[in-house]
Design an enzyme around this catalytic site. Structure first.
Site, PDB file in Angstrom:
ATOM      1  N   PHE A  33       4.197   2.925  -9.905  1.00  0.00           N
ATOM      2  CA  PHE A  33       3.484   3.436  -8.735  1.00  0.00           C
ATOM      3  C   PHE A  33       3.310   2.389  -7.653  1.00  0.00           C
ATOM      4  CE2 PHE A  33       2.092   5.830 -12.470  1.00  0.00           C
ATOM      5  CZ  PHE A  33       2.499   7.098 -12.090  1.00  0.00           C
ATOM      6  N   ASN A  58       3.316  11.333  -5.486  1.00  0.00           N
ATOM      7  CA  ASN A  58       3.922  11.088  -4.174  1.00  0.00           C
ATOM      8  C   ASN A  58       3.816  12.313  -3.267  1.00  0.00           C
ATOM      9  OD1 ASN A  58       4.442   8.419  -4.478  1.00  0.00           O
ATOM     10  ND2 ASN A  58       6.627   8.615  -4.863  1.00  0.00           N
ATOM     11  N   GLY A 101       7.304   7.695   5.894  1.00  0.00           N
ATOM     12  CA  GLY A 101       8.717   7.332   5.754  1.00  0.00           C
ATOM     13  C   GLY A 101       8.889   6.468   4.524  1.00  0.00           C
ATOM     14  N   CYS A 117      10.520   6.355  -0.658  1.00  0.00           N
ATOM     15  CA  CYS A 117       9.968   7.214  -1.716  1.00  0.00           C
ATOM     16  C   CYS A 117       9.445   8.562  -1.239  1.00  0.00           C
ATOM     17  CB  CYS A 117       8.860   6.466  -2.450  1.00  0.00           C
ATOM     18  SG  CYS A 117       9.481   5.068  -3.376  1.00  0.00           S
TER      19      CYS A 117
HETATM   20  C1  UDX Z   1       4.798   5.044  -2.018  1.00  0.00           C
HETATM   21  C2  UDX Z   1       3.592   5.212  -2.952  1.00  0.00           C
HETATM   22  O1  UDX Z   1       2.409   4.730  -2.306  1.00  0.00           O
HETATM   23  C3  UDX Z   1       3.813   4.457  -4.253  1.00  0.00           C
HETATM   24  O2  UDX Z   1       2.728   4.706  -5.143  1.00  0.00           O
HETATM   25  C4  UDX Z   1       5.117   4.901  -4.875  1.00  0.00           C
HETATM   26  O3  UDX Z   1       5.373   4.159  -6.057  1.00  0.00           O
HETATM   27  C5  UDX Z   1       6.254   4.728  -3.899  1.00  0.00           C
HETATM   28  O4  UDX Z   1       5.977   5.424  -2.684  1.00  0.00           O
HETATM   29  P1  UDX Z   1       5.641   3.172  -0.300  1.00  0.00           P
HETATM   30  O5  UDX Z   1       6.748   4.102   0.037  1.00  0.00           O
HETATM   31  O6  UDX Z   1       5.943   1.741  -0.524  1.00  0.00           O
HETATM   32  O7  UDX Z   1       4.870   3.680  -1.626  1.00  0.00           O
HETATM   33  O8  UDX Z   1       4.611   3.224   0.900  1.00  0.00           O
HETATM   34  P2  UDX Z   1       3.196   3.850   1.239  1.00  0.00           P
HETATM   35  O9  UDX Z   1       2.250   2.764   1.527  1.00  0.00           O
HETATM   36  O10 UDX Z   1       2.759   4.853   0.245  1.00  0.00           O
HETATM   37  O11 UDX Z   1       3.507   4.572   2.633  1.00  0.00           O
HETATM   38  C6  UDX Z   1       4.439   5.634   2.742  1.00  0.00           C
HETATM   39  C7  UDX Z   1       4.478   6.134   4.146  1.00  0.00           C
HETATM   40  O12 UDX Z   1       3.288   6.810   4.509  1.00  0.00           O
HETATM   41  C8  UDX Z   1       4.647   5.010   5.188  1.00  0.00           C
HETATM   42  O13 UDX Z   1       5.539   5.438   6.196  1.00  0.00           O
HETATM   43  C9  UDX Z   1       3.246   4.834   5.722  1.00  0.00           C
HETATM   44  O14 UDX Z   1       3.205   4.288   7.022  1.00  0.00           O
HETATM   45  C10 UDX Z   1       2.729   6.252   5.685  1.00  0.00           C
HETATM   46  N1  UDX Z   1       1.266   6.335   5.609  1.00  0.00           N
HETATM   47  C11 UDX Z   1       0.606   5.907   4.502  1.00  0.00           C
HETATM   48  C12 UDX Z   1       0.562   6.868   6.680  1.00  0.00           C
HETATM   49  O15 UDX Z   1       1.148   7.268   7.699  1.00  0.00           O
HETATM   50  N2  UDX Z   1      -0.802   6.964   6.582  1.00  0.00           N
HETATM   51  C13 UDX Z   1      -1.490   6.551   5.495  1.00  0.00           C
HETATM   52  O16 UDX Z   1      -2.724   6.673   5.501  1.00  0.00           O
HETATM   53  C14 UDX Z   1      -0.768   5.996   4.431  1.00  0.00           C
END
Ligand code: UDX
Length: 383
Positions: free
Chosen positions: A106, A162, A211, A214
Site C-alpha cells: 500500500f 485504491n 493520476g 496506480c
Molecule cells: C496510491 C495509494 O495511495 C497507495 O496506497 C497505493 O499503494 C498506490 O496508489 P500513489 O499513486 O503513489 O499511491 O499516490 P497518492 O498519494 O495516493 O496520490 C494519487 C493521486 O491522487 C495523485 O495524483 C494525487 O495528487 C491525487 N490526490 C491525492 C489528490 O488530488 N488529492 C488528495 O487529497 C490525495
C-alpha cells in the site's frame, strides 16, 4: 536509482554494504534456496483496462523449478482477483509444491520507504497456515495491524482501497467545483467535512484530478473485473468519469486565465510529476494539461525539480523563474513545497500576464496579491 524516491538510494546502498542485498542477472539465480520469493513485477493495463498478468505468470513458471516444499511465492504486484489461484495452478503444473500468497503493498510514491517501514496494515492472503506463519515472521519487526485472509479477499483489498481513494479525490473535486459555483471555500468546507471522525480529514485535497501509476490504472482494472462478473461498480465508474471532467474543467480554467484563447498563449507550468515528492509522470494530470495546452496551439515552458517530460514540445527549463519569463499565465500543477517559497515580485516582473492558477492550492494567496499578481485557486470563490 533509476527513479527518484526519498531515502531509497541510501537504503539500497546500506543493504549492499552490509551484504544483505544482492542483484542477479537471472531470476532463477536470485531465487535459489530462498524460502520467501517476492514477485513485484509490472501488471500493465491491457486494451480493455484490465491488468495484464502475463509477466507475473511467465516469471512464476520460470521460477517453479527453484521453489521446493516450504517455499512461499509472494504476489506483491497489484493483480486481479483470482491471480493467486492461477499462479498456484502454474506452479503445480510445473511440479512445484510452493504456496502462493497474496500480499498487496500500500505504499505511496514519494513516501515509499516511510510507508514500507510504517505500514497502515499488513494483508496476507493464503489458506495455508504454515505459509501465513512464514509471512508473519517476515514482518515481525513491523508494527501494524495484520489481516490474514483468503487470497481473493487480499487481492480485492488492494483494488478496493485504491478505488475508495479515487472516490474521495473525485468527491473533493466535485465539492470544490460546487464551492466555486456557490461562493464557498472548499478548503474550509472539506476541513469541516473531514472533522467528522467517521469521514476523516486526509485525502480530501482538491486538485487537477488523481493520476500516477496506480489510481487511474487500478480503478480501470477493477471496473474491468466488475464488468466480467456482471457486477457494476457505479460509484467507481463515477469517480473515473469525474476525474475526466476535472481534466476538462482545469483546461477551461487555464484557457479562461489566458483570456479565453490558448492559441499563441504562453503558459508556464510549475510541476510536471503526478504529485510532489516524485519524478513520476505516468498519467500525470500536470503533463496531460501541458499537452492539452500544446494541442490547442499554446506554448508551454515547464519547470519541475525532478520530473523530465517525455515530449520534445514542452520546453523544460532548469529554474522556476526561467519558466515564467514572458508567460501569460503561471499554472502550478504539482505541490512541490519550493513553489510557495518563490519570490513572487520576481515572478511578476518576469511574466507578461498577471494570473497565477494554483491547481493545488499550495501557494499563499496574500503573498501573490501583494506582489501585484492575481491569484486563482481551486474551490475558492471566483473574484
Ligand atoms: C496510491 C495509494 O495511495 C497507495 O496506497 C497505493 O499503494 C498506490 O496508489 P500513489 O499513486 O503513489 O499511491 O499516490 P497518492 O498519494 O495516493 O496520490 C494519487 C493521486 O491522487 C495523485 O495524483 C494525487 O495528487 C491525487 N490526490 C491525492 C489528490 O488530488 N488529492 C488528495 O487529497 C490525495
Amino acid at each position: 536509482m533509476p527513479f527518484y524516491e526519498p531515502g531509497l538510494a541510501e537504503l539500497v546502498a546500506e543493504g549492499i554494504a552490509e551484504g544483505r542485498l544482492s542483484f542477479h542477472g537471472s531470476n532463477l539465480e536470485a531465487t535459489f534456496e530462498s524460502t520467501v520469493v517476492v514477485l513485484a513485477v509490472p501488471t500493465p493495463p491491457g486494451a480493455d483496462g484490465s491488468a495484464d498478468t502475463g509477466i507475473v505468470e511467465a516469471v512464476a513458471a520460470e521460477l517453479a523449478p527453484a521453489l521446493g516444499a516450504g517455499a512461499v511465492l509472494v504476489l506483491k504486484s497489484t493483480v486481479p482477483v483470482g491471480t493467486s489461484d492461477r499462479v498456484t495452478a502454474i506452479l503445480r503444473d510445473a511440479g512445484s509444491p510452493a504456496v502462493v500468497v497474496s500480499n498487496p503493498e500500500f505504499l505511496a510514491e514519494g513516501t515509499a520507504v516511510e510507508d514500507f517501514f510504517h505500514p497502515s496494515r499488513i494483508v496476507i492472503g493464503t489458506d495455508d497456515e504454515e505459509a501465513a506463519k512464514t509471512m508473519l515472521r517476515l514482518y515481525v519487526h513491523l508494527d501494524a495491524p495484520t489481516l490474514v485472509t483468503d487470497p481473493r479477499s487480499a487481492e480485492l483489498v488492494k483494488y478496493g482501497a485504491n478505488a475508495h481513494l479515487a472516490m474521495r479525490v473525485s468527491f473533493a473535486n466535485e465539492i470544490a467545483a460546487l464551492c466555486e459555483a456557490v461562493g464557498a471555500d472548499a478548503h474550509q468546507v472539506l476541513l469541516g467535512i473531514g472533522q467528522d471522525p467517521r469521514i476523516g480529514g486526509t485525502y480530501l485535497r482538491p486538485g487537477p484530478g488523481f493520476g500516477g501509476s496506480c489510481l487511474p490504472k487500478d480503478t480501470r482494472a477493477l471496473l474491468a473485473t466488475a464488468a466480467d462478473h456482471g457486477q457494476p461498480l457505479t460509484m467507481v465508474q463515477a469517480a473515473v468519469a469525474v476525474n475526466g471532467d476535472q481534466h476538462r474543467r482545469m483546461l477551461r480554467r487555464i484557457r479562461h486565465a489566458a483570456g479565453g484563447r490558448l492559441a499563441d498563449a504562453r503558459i508556464a507550468f510549475w510541476g510536471l510529476s503526478f504529485k510532489a515528492g516524485s519524478d513520476d509522470i505516468r498519467e500525470s494530470p500536470a503533463l496531460a494539461l501541458a499537452e492539452a495546452v500544446l494541442d490547442a496551439g499554446g506554448e508551454v515552458t515547464a519547470y519541475d525539480p525532478k520530473a523530465m517530460p517525455v515530449t520534445d514540445h514542452i520546453r523544460r527549463v532548469a529554474h522556476p523563474m526561467e519558466a515564467v519569463k514572458g508567460a501569460d499565465v503561471l499554472v502550478v500543477a504539482t505541490a512541490w513545497p519550493e513553489f510557495a517559497e518563490a519570490d513572487f515580485t520576481e515572478v511578476h516582473d518576469a511574466m507578461r500576464g498577471t494570473t497565477i492558477l494554483d491547481l493545488r492550492n499550495t501557494l499563499h494567496p496574500n503573498t501573490i496579491q501583494t506582489a501585484g499578481l492575481t491569484y486563482q485557486g481551486i474551490g475558492k470563490p471566483q473574484r
